[in-house]
Design a protein around this motif. Structure first.
Motif, PDB file in Angstrom:
ATOM      1  N   TRP A  12       5.959  77.478  58.013  1.00 18.82           N
ATOM      2  CA  TRP A  12       5.328  76.320  58.645  1.00 18.82           C
ATOM      3  C   TRP A  12       4.141  75.837  57.818  1.00 18.82           C
ATOM      4  O   TRP A  12       3.905  74.630  57.707  1.00 18.82           O
ATOM      5  N   SER A  13       3.387  76.769  57.233  1.00 20.42           N
ATOM      6  CA  SER A  13       2.246  76.386  56.399  1.00 20.42           C
ATOM      7  C   SER A  13       2.723  75.596  55.182  1.00 20.42           C
ATOM      8  O   SER A  13       2.102  74.595  54.780  1.00 20.42           O
ATOM      9  N   TYR A  14       3.830  76.030  54.594  1.00 18.82           N
ATOM     10  CA  TYR A  14       4.379  75.313  53.443  1.00 18.82           C
ATOM     11  C   TYR A  14       4.808  73.901  53.845  1.00 18.82           C
ATOM     12  O   TYR A  14       4.488  72.917  53.156  1.00 18.82           O
ATOM     13  N   LEU A  15       5.522  73.791  54.960  1.00 21.98           N
ATOM     14  CA  LEU A  15       5.991  72.480  55.414  1.00 21.98           C
ATOM     15  C   LEU A  15       4.824  71.567  55.786  1.00 21.98           C
ATOM     16  O   LEU A  15       4.869  70.356  55.539  1.00 21.98           O
ATOM     17  N   ASP A  16       3.770  72.156  56.369  1.00 23.51           N
ATOM     18  CA  ASP A  16       2.566  71.364  56.664  1.00 23.51           C
ATOM     19  C   ASP A  16       1.996  70.774  55.369  1.00 23.51           C
ATOM     20  O   ASP A  16       1.554  69.618  55.340  1.00 23.51           O
ATOM     21  N   GLY A  17       2.001  71.590  54.314  1.00 21.93           N
ATOM     22  CA  GLY A  17       1.480  71.118  53.035  1.00 21.93           C
ATOM     23  C   GLY A  17       2.312  69.985  52.456  1.00 21.93           C
ATOM     24  O   GLY A  17       1.768  69.014  51.917  1.00 21.93           O
ATOM     25  N   VAL A  18       3.629  70.102  52.575  1.00 20.61           N
ATOM     26  CA  VAL A  18       4.507  69.036  52.075  1.00 20.61           C
ATOM     27  C   VAL A  18       4.284  67.751  52.868  1.00 20.61           C
ATOM     28  O   VAL A  18       4.191  66.652  52.301  1.00 20.61           O
ATOM     29  N   LYS A  71      11.675  60.191  64.920  1.00 19.68           N
ATOM     30  CA  LYS A  71      11.653  59.047  64.029  1.00 19.68           C
ATOM     31  C   LYS A  71      10.250  58.902  63.465  1.00 19.68           C
ATOM     32  O   LYS A  71       9.288  58.770  64.212  1.00 19.68           O
ATOM     33  N   THR A  72      10.153  58.956  62.152  1.00 19.19           N
ATOM     34  CA  THR A  72       8.856  58.799  61.515  1.00 19.19           C
ATOM     35  C   THR A  72       8.521  57.318  61.406  1.00 19.19           C
ATOM     36  O   THR A  72       9.287  56.446  61.809  1.00 19.19           O
ATOM     37  N   ARG A  73       7.370  57.028  60.822  1.00 17.97           N
ATOM     38  CA  ARG A  73       6.965  55.631  60.692  1.00 17.97           C
ATOM     39  C   ARG A  73       7.891  54.866  59.755  1.00 17.97           C
ATOM     40  O   ARG A  73       7.892  53.630  59.750  1.00 17.97           O
ATOM     41  N   ARG A  74       8.711  55.583  58.978  1.00 21.22           N
ATOM     42  CA  ARG A  74       9.681  54.906  58.114  1.00 21.22           C
ATOM     43  C   ARG A  74      10.663  54.088  58.947  1.00 21.22           C
ATOM     44  O   ARG A  74      11.187  53.074  58.489  1.00 21.22           O
ATOM     45  N   GLN A  83       5.245  65.130  64.799  1.00 20.26           N
ATOM     46  CA  GLN A  83       4.980  66.440  65.390  1.00 20.26           C
ATOM     47  C   GLN A  83       3.540  66.568  65.851  1.00 20.26           C
ATOM     48  O   GLN A  83       3.227  67.393  66.701  1.00 20.26           O
ATOM     49  N   ASP A  84       2.663  65.741  65.307  1.00 18.21           N
ATOM     50  CA  ASP A  84       1.242  65.808  65.677  1.00 18.21           C
ATOM     51  C   ASP A  84       0.735  64.390  65.962  1.00 18.21           C
ATOM     52  O   ASP A  84       0.106  63.761  65.105  1.00 18.21           O
ATOM     53  N   PRO A  85       1.001  63.861  67.166  1.00 26.92           N
ATOM     54  CA  PRO A  85       0.580  62.489  67.487  1.00 26.92           C
ATOM     55  C   PRO A  85      -0.922  62.286  67.376  1.00 26.92           C
ATOM     56  O   PRO A  85      -1.375  61.192  67.026  1.00 26.92           O
ATOM     57  N   ALA A 132       2.423  62.271  73.192  1.00 28.09           N
ATOM     58  CA  ALA A 132       2.504  61.109  72.313  1.00 28.09           C
ATOM     59  C   ALA A 132       2.139  59.828  73.050  1.00 28.09           C
ATOM     60  O   ALA A 132       1.539  58.920  72.470  1.00 28.09           O
ATOM     61  N   ARG A 133       2.492  59.754  74.324  1.00 27.91           N
ATOM     62  CA  ARG A 133       2.137  58.562  75.104  1.00 27.91           C
ATOM     63  C   ARG A 133       0.625  58.440  75.257  1.00 27.91           C
ATOM     64  O   ARG A 133       0.071  57.337  75.224  1.00 27.91           O
ATOM     65  N   ARG A 134      -0.044  59.563  75.408  1.00 26.05           N
ATOM     66  CA  ARG A 134      -1.516  59.534  75.474  1.00 26.05           C
ATOM     67  C   ARG A 134      -2.100  59.079  74.140  1.00 26.05           C
ATOM     68  O   ARG A 134      -3.087  58.331  74.099  1.00 26.05           O
ATOM     69  N   SER A 135      -1.495  59.521  73.055  1.00 27.55           N
ATOM     70  CA  SER A 135      -1.963  59.099  71.737  1.00 27.55           C
ATOM     71  C   SER A 135      -1.733  57.610  71.534  1.00 27.55           C
ATOM     72  O   SER A 135      -2.568  56.915  70.940  1.00 27.55           O
ATOM     73  N   LEU A 136      -0.604  57.125  72.029  1.00 28.19           N
ATOM     74  CA  LEU A 136      -0.335  55.691  71.928  1.00 28.19           C
ATOM     75  C   LEU A 136      -1.384  54.884  72.679  1.00 28.19           C
ATOM     76  O   LEU A 136      -1.872  53.857  72.174  1.00 28.19           O
ATOM     77  N   ASP A 137      -1.746  55.317  73.865  1.00 30.06           N
ATOM     78  CA  ASP A 137      -2.763  54.605  74.641  1.00 30.06           C
ATOM     79  C   ASP A 137      -4.068  54.498  73.849  1.00 30.06           C
ATOM     80  O   ASP A 137      -4.731  53.448  73.840  1.00 30.06           O
ATOM     81  N   GLU A 138      -4.439  55.585  73.179  1.00 31.52           N
ATOM     82  CA  GLU A 138      -5.664  55.581  72.386  1.00 31.52           C
ATOM     83  C   GLU A 138      -5.532  54.626  71.195  1.00 31.52           C
ATOM     84  O   GLU A 138      -6.466  53.886  70.865  1.00 31.52           O
TER      85      GLU A 138
END
Length: 288
Positions: free
Chosen positions: A58-64, A133-136, A193-195, A248-254
């Motif tokens: 997970w640490s490696y993937l976080d870095g990527v 779905k990412t921002r792409r 994964q991290d809104p 994620a919905r809470r993050s969207l509101d912000e």
């Protein structure tokens, strides 16, 4: 379109050759877009790993993912601007222990999202199988809407432009112009994964947009380096991938509050045509 991908493996016992596929890294050398999709449920990996922790994977993937985020914001150092097939090949050679990356292969797909999701379904066991779905996806929706709506998209639509204000520089997904700048548009996703991290990125982006409007600046197109002055009233539009979790919905509101304070209109990917329609109207009326 052709994309390259590699499988990321958790290898708790390299001597016995036991491993479990936990993620796909995919990208395009033509567009410079990259994406990671990892398993949501780690129970299968933990059964294979036993007492061996999966944390280093997970640490490696976080870095990527951090490298990919920085690439999107033009924050990479010169020596780090190597996200391509050769970079992926070097990773497959370098990583031979708990984390392993397969030799990159090619896949044909309509979009990067389709490519990573298809290879994920083929190679990765995930009991939850939740497709993010990412921002792409938002960028693709914007591109399709512009191409379907603008009469001459090749003449008026510019992708991945550089916004320059003082010493600040930021990348904006699209600019629409015809002599003068008619619209800026950018994509975001709330299915990451991290809104909460997405909101922080949006806040940083919003400060640059505010400085552009309040202090002046230019937008520079890639390739020919044409520059367009940014007026205080230039329309800025956002298209976002709608959230699918409460967090994620809470993050969207912000984020929507941030957009509102900046007078940025934000719509979902299903409404991307509204952004393209506004751009067409601005071109026809001659925004200045």
């Amino acid at each position: 379109m052709k994309y390259v991908y590699s499988i990321v493996r958790f290898v708790p016992d390299a001597f016995r050759g036991e491993f479990v596929n936990v993620a796909i890294i995919a990208g395009s050398e033509a567009t410079g877009e990259w994406i990671v999709r990892r398993v949501d449920n780690v129970q299968h990996a933990r059964r294979i790993g036993g007492s061996v922790p999966i944390t280093p994977v997970w640490s490696y993937l976080d870095g990527v993912e951090n490298l990919i985020d920085q690439l999107g914001e033009d924050q990479l150092t010169e020596e780090s601007l190597e996200l391509n097939r050769e970079w992926l090949r070097r990773e497959s050679t370098r990583l031979r222990n708990l984390v392993q990356v397969t030799t990159p292969s090619a896949v044909l797909a309509d979009s990067l999202e389709d490519a990573v999701n298809h290879m994920f379904e083929v190679f990765v066991v995930d009991p939850e199988k939740r497709t993010r779905k990412t921002r792409r996806a938002a960028v693709s929706a914007l591109r399709s809407a512009f191409e379907a709506t603008l009469s001459e998209p090749r003449d008026h639509l510019f992708e991945r432009v550089s916004a320059l204000v003082g010493r600040q520089q930021s990348t904006i997904d699209f600019a629409v112009a015809n002599g003068s700048l008619a619209q800026l548009a950018h994509g975001w996703s709330f299915q990451t994964q991290d809104p909460a991290s997405t909101v922080q990125q949006i806040k940083a982006w919003s400060w640059t947009m505010r400085d552009l409007r309040e202090h002046g600046g230019v937008v520079r197109t890639p390739g020919d380096n044409r520059e367009y002055a940014v007026s205080s009233d230039v329309p800025i539009r956002v298209v976002y991938v709608a959230p699918d979790t409460d967090e994620a919905r809470r993050s969207l509101d912000e984020a929507l509050e941030v957009f509102s304070n900046l007078e940025v209109t934000a719509v979902t990917t299903d409404e991307a045509y509204l952004v393209a329609r506004d751009a067409r109207d601005a071109l026809e009326t001659g925004h200045s």
